[in-house]
Write a protein that holds these residues in place. Structure first.
Motif: not given
Length: 109
Positions: A49, A47, A26, A23-24, A44-45
C-alpha cells in the motif's frame, strides 16, 4: 532540496535531492470479455500500500528575458520499498525505478 551552481553565463545549473512517497489507490487488471463473469480482477492485495524512496536530479535554468525562465531537468526515483507482495509465489525483489524528464516555466515577482 534544490541547489544551484553559479556560472558566468545566464544559464544556471541546478541539482535536486529528496525523497518521494506514493500511496496505492487502485490496482485492477482488465481482461478481454470473459464469458464466465467479471472481466476486472482486483490486484490490490498483491501490491504494497506504500511506496517510498530517494530522488536525485540535475537540470538547467534558462532565462527568457528579465522576468521569465524555463527549466529542463532529468531526475531518477530509486525505490526503497518492496512493492510486490506475493506470498504464494517466488520471492522476487520488485522496487520502483523511474527516470523523469521535467520541463518547467517560471516568472519572477
Amino acid at each position: 532540496l534544490k541547489f544551484r551552481l553559479t556560472s558566468k553565463g545566464s544559464t544556471k545549473v541546478f541539482g535536486e535531492v529528496g525523497a518521494f512517497i506514493g500511496f496505492l489507490m487502485s490496482a485492477k487488471q482488465l481482461y478481454p470479455s470473459n464469458p464466465y463473469g467479471e472481466n476486472k480482477i482486483d490486484m490490490k492485495e498483491i501490491y504494497a500500500p506504500l511506496d517510498y524512496g530517494a530522488s536525485v536530479g540535475l537540470g538547467l535554468l534558462i532565462p527568457i528575458g528579465k522576468e521569465y525562465g524555463m527549466s529542463v531537468s532529468f531526475s531518477e526515483n530509486l525505490g526503497l520499498a518492496q512493492v510486490w507482495d506475493n506470498n504464494n509465489g517466488p520471492n522476487i525483489n520488485v522496487k520502483t525505478n523511474s527516470l523523469l524528464l521535467k520541463l518547467g516555466f517560471s516568472k519572477s515577482f
